[in-house]
Design a protein around this motif. Structure first.
Motif, PDB file in Angstrom:
ATOM      1  N   GLY A  45       0.787  -1.225   0.000  1.00 58.82           N
ATOM      2  CA  GLY A  45       0.000   0.000   0.000  1.00 58.82           C
ATOM      3  C   GLY A  45       0.806   1.256   0.000  1.00 58.82           C
ATOM      4  N   GLY A  46       2.058   1.218  -0.415  1.00 60.15           N
ATOM      5  CA  GLY A  46       2.891   2.404  -0.381  1.00 60.15           C
ATOM      6  C   GLY A  46       2.402   3.519  -1.261  1.00 60.15           C
ATOM      7  N   GLU A  47       1.559   3.192  -2.263  1.00 58.42           N
ATOM      8  CA  GLU A  47       1.064   4.230  -3.161  1.00 58.42           C
ATOM      9  C   GLU A  47       0.181   5.231  -2.432  1.00 58.42           C
ATOM     10  OE1 GLU A  47      -2.116   1.111  -3.055  1.00 58.42           O
ATOM     11  OE2 GLU A  47       0.070   1.169  -3.080  1.00 58.42           O
ATOM     12  N   ASN A  48      -0.335   4.864  -1.260  1.00 60.67           N
ATOM     13  CA  ASN A  48      -1.182   5.761  -0.489  1.00 60.67           C
ATOM     14  C   ASN A  48      -0.390   6.657   0.449  1.00 60.67           C
ATOM     15  OD1 ASN A  48      -3.567   4.696  -1.588  1.00 60.67           O
ATOM     16  ND2 ASN A  48      -3.623   3.052  -0.065  1.00 60.67           N
ATOM     17  N   THR A  49       0.903   6.423   0.574  1.00 58.89           N
ATOM     18  CA  THR A  49       1.689   7.129   1.577  1.00 58.89           C
ATOM     19  C   THR A  49       1.997   8.562   1.180  1.00 58.89           C
ATOM     20  OG1 THR A  49       2.710   5.011   2.096  1.00 58.89           O
ATOM     21  CG2 THR A  49       3.731   6.957   3.032  1.00 58.89           C
ATOM     22  N   TRP A 338       5.187  13.794  -3.408  1.00 55.84           N
ATOM     23  CA  TRP A 338       4.805  13.305  -4.728  1.00 55.84           C
ATOM     24  C   TRP A 338       6.007  13.301  -5.659  1.00 55.84           C
ATOM     25  CZ3 TRP A 338       1.257  10.300  -6.221  1.00 55.84           C
ATOM     26  CH2 TRP A 338      -0.017  10.320  -5.664  1.00 55.84           C
ATOM     27  N   SER A 339       6.847  14.339  -5.531  1.00 54.57           N
ATOM     28  CA  SER A 339       8.042  14.407  -6.373  1.00 54.57           C
ATOM     29  C   SER A 339       8.975  13.243  -6.081  1.00 54.57           C
ATOM     30  CB  SER A 339       8.770  15.738  -6.139  1.00 54.57           C
ATOM     31  OG  SER A 339       9.966  15.798  -6.874  1.00 54.57           O
ATOM     32  N   VAL A 340       9.160  12.939  -4.797  1.00 51.21           N
ATOM     33  CA  VAL A 340      10.018  11.816  -4.419  1.00 51.21           C
ATOM     34  C   VAL A 340       9.434  10.509  -4.934  1.00 51.21           C
ATOM     35  CG1 VAL A 340      10.887  10.483  -2.455  1.00 51.21           C
ATOM     36  CG2 VAL A 340      10.966  12.978  -2.398  1.00 51.21           C
ATOM     37  N   ARG A 341       8.119  10.350  -4.810  1.00 49.12           N
ATOM     38  CA  ARG A 341       7.485   9.110  -5.272  1.00 49.12           C
ATOM     39  C   ARG A 341       7.588   8.976  -6.788  1.00 49.12           C
ATOM     40  NH1 ARG A 341       2.015   7.640  -6.911  1.00 49.12           N
ATOM     41  NH2 ARG A 341       1.901   5.365  -6.813  1.00 49.12           N
ATOM     42  N   ARG A 342       7.386  10.062  -7.510  1.00 49.25           N
ATOM     43  CA  ARG A 342       7.473  10.005  -8.971  1.00 49.25           C
ATOM     44  C   ARG A 342       8.882   9.677  -9.412  1.00 49.25           C
ATOM     45  NH1 ARG A 342       4.900  14.980 -12.007  1.00 49.25           N
ATOM     46  NH2 ARG A 342       5.485  13.613 -13.741  1.00 49.25           N
ATOM     47  N   ARG A 343       9.872  10.174  -8.651  1.00 51.62           N
ATOM     48  CA  ARG A 343      11.264   9.854  -8.984  1.00 51.62           C
ATOM     49  C   ARG A 343      11.510   8.363  -8.801  1.00 51.62           C
ATOM     50  NH1 ARG A 343      16.259  12.441  -9.063  1.00 51.62           N
ATOM     51  NH2 ARG A 343      17.775  10.885  -9.776  1.00 51.62           N
ATOM     52  N   ALA A 348      12.441   3.224 -11.330  1.00 51.33           N
ATOM     53  CA  ALA A 348      12.131   1.808 -11.438  1.00 51.33           C
ATOM     54  C   ALA A 348      11.895   1.393 -12.882  1.00 51.33           C
ATOM     55  CB  ALA A 348      10.890   1.488 -10.584  1.00 51.33           C
ATOM     56  N   GLY A 349      11.361   2.332 -13.684  1.00 49.25           N
ATOM     57  CA  GLY A 349      11.112   2.047 -15.091  1.00 49.25           C
ATOM     58  C   GLY A 349       9.979   1.071 -15.275  1.00 49.25           C
ATOM     59  N   PRO A 350       9.599   0.806 -16.515  1.00 50.44           N
ATOM     60  CA  PRO A 350       8.504  -0.127 -16.773  1.00 50.44           C
ATOM     61  C   PRO A 350       8.872  -1.551 -16.391  1.00 50.44           C
ATOM     62  CG  PRO A 350       9.634   0.455 -18.822  1.00 50.44           C
ATOM     63  CD  PRO A 350      10.224   1.327 -17.752  1.00 50.44           C
ATOM     64  N   ALA A 351       7.889  -2.292 -16.031  1.00 53.74           N
ATOM     65  CA  ALA A 351       8.128  -3.686 -15.645  1.00 53.74           C
ATOM     66  C   ALA A 351       8.691  -4.462 -16.840  1.00 53.74           C
ATOM     67  CB  ALA A 351       6.825  -4.330 -15.163  1.00 53.74           C
ATOM     68  N   ARG A 352       9.678  -5.286 -16.611  1.00 52.25           N
ATOM     69  CA  ARG A 352      10.304  -6.050 -17.668  1.00 52.25           C
ATOM     70  C   ARG A 352       9.497  -7.307 -17.956  1.00 52.25           C
ATOM     71  NH1 ARG A 352      13.859 -10.252 -18.368  1.00 52.25           N
ATOM     72  NH2 ARG A 352      15.330 -10.059 -20.101  1.00 52.25           N
TER      73      ARG A 352
END
Length: 357
Positions: A45-49, A338-343, A348-352
């Motif tokens: 659930g880190g996307e909610n942090t 949000w800036s830190v999360r977007r970085r 991480a880049g797209p999933a391989r």
């Protein structure tokens, strides 16, 4: 415990600034994991942090305006390191406190600008490290229940405050600008901050408990603690299916409720806060370590001393300053997180996709 300019000499202030800058740099890297990316991939659930972290910073700003009496002629206020670390993670917690201290120093002349490194080190880094280490140790040995999280949060917050007072005394022993016996400073600082720690612990426990009651998945310190529900099927115990994700509207409701609470605390309740000096101010005045205190560089700020310049009514002036402070802090904090999360997401880049066999 906002250290003003003039308490600590320049070389030690610079050294503390370097320590604080290093801690913030490390925290930015760690917060990228807490705010999304890897934690989301792991289902934590880190996307909610990220949105919650900005709110936590604003809430801590608001509650720090609420000085509560702890002894005759002395008050205390929340430091917030334990609360931030438990709610959004230790790395993000350091950044939350740093944002709050930066806003307070620049806009409200609270905490010296040359002492910003000292304040981040003492109020941010020390409180987060001590409280989160103790918190994790306690939840490891306590029953894996939500109540254990609130109990551990109380103990962690309680210990973090005198720990911060002790580290301040150590910094003062190295770079204090006045000649006062360190033993007397240590005894006075730890003594009063143990009392302040009780208030800190109560606020932290109640806040963590309130969030756990409605959205336990948002509490970083509570993730992974609940054992999976068991069902008896055909005479055997099996894990129950995972519950469906909570609707996004619920997250927005929690965020809105928290923001309104912070605005009410800063804009209205703060008027009734204790006017007595806080623990550090009281000890400084009693022991004489404030003899070389300097005027704040932002003393003429329109919001200095948590009041709007040229507004005579104290209730309106202080309330409006509090509302502005909450708004600026939540905006700055949310933007940073949000800036830190977007970085993190970008790095991480797209999933391989695995090559076909």
């Amino acid at each position: 415990m906002h250290v003003p300019d003039g308490f600590i000499n320049a070389p030690v202030s610079v050294a503390a600034g370097a320590v604080a800058a290093g801690a913030v740099a490390v925290s930015i890297r760690g917060a990228r994991r807490e705010l999304g990316g890897t934690s989301h991939a792991a289902g934590h659930g880190g996307e909610n942090t990220a949105p919650l972290a900005g709110l936590v910073a604003a809430f801590i700003f608001a509650v720090q305006m609420l000085n509560f009496p702890v002894a005759a002629g002395t008050s205390g206020h929340l430091l917030g390191g334990a609360l931030a670390a438990i709610l959004v993670g230790p790395y993000t917690g350091v950044l939350c406190i740093s944002v709050v201290l930066l806003m307070q120093g620049i806009l409200f002349a609270d905490g010296g600008l040359t002492a910003l490194g000292v304040n981040i080190t003492v109020m941010g880094v020390v409180t987060v490290v001590v409280s989160y280490a103790l918190f994790r140790g306690l939840v490891t040995v306590l029953p894996r229940k939500r109540r254990s999280v609130t109990v551990a949060s109380f103990a962690a917050a309680l210990v973090s405050v005198p720990a911060a007072a002790t580290v301040f005394t150590a910094i003062y022993a190295i770079g204090g600008t006045t000649d006062v016996p360190v033993g007397k400073v240590l005894t006075a600082m730890v003594g009063v901050h143990v009392l302040i720690g009780i208030g800190e612990a109560a606020i932290t426990m109640l806040t963590v408990g309130a969030v756990i009651a409605v959205r336990p998945d948002l509490v970083h310190g509570a993730r992974g603690l609940a054992a999976p529900l068991k069902l008896r099927v055909g005479g055997e115990l099996v894990d129950a299916p995972a519950a469906a994700p909570v609707a996004a509207r619920s997250l927005r409701a929690v965020w809105a409720t928290g923001l309104v609470t912070a605005l009410v605390l800063a804009g209205f309740v703060s008027y009734y806060a204790s006017a007595s000096p806080d623990g550090l101010e009281k000890v400084a005045a009693d022991k004489g370590i404030d003899k070389k205190v300097e005027d704040h560089a932002a003393k003429d700020s329109p919001l200095a001393d948590y009041g709007v310049k040229d507004i005579a009514d104290a209730r309106i002036s202080g309330g409006l300053a509090g509302v502005i402070g909450v708004g600026v802090t939540v905006a700055a904090g949310t933007g940073i997180f949000w800036s830190v999360r977007r970085r993190q997401t970008k790095d991480a880049g797209p999933a391989r996709v695995p090559d076909a066999v």
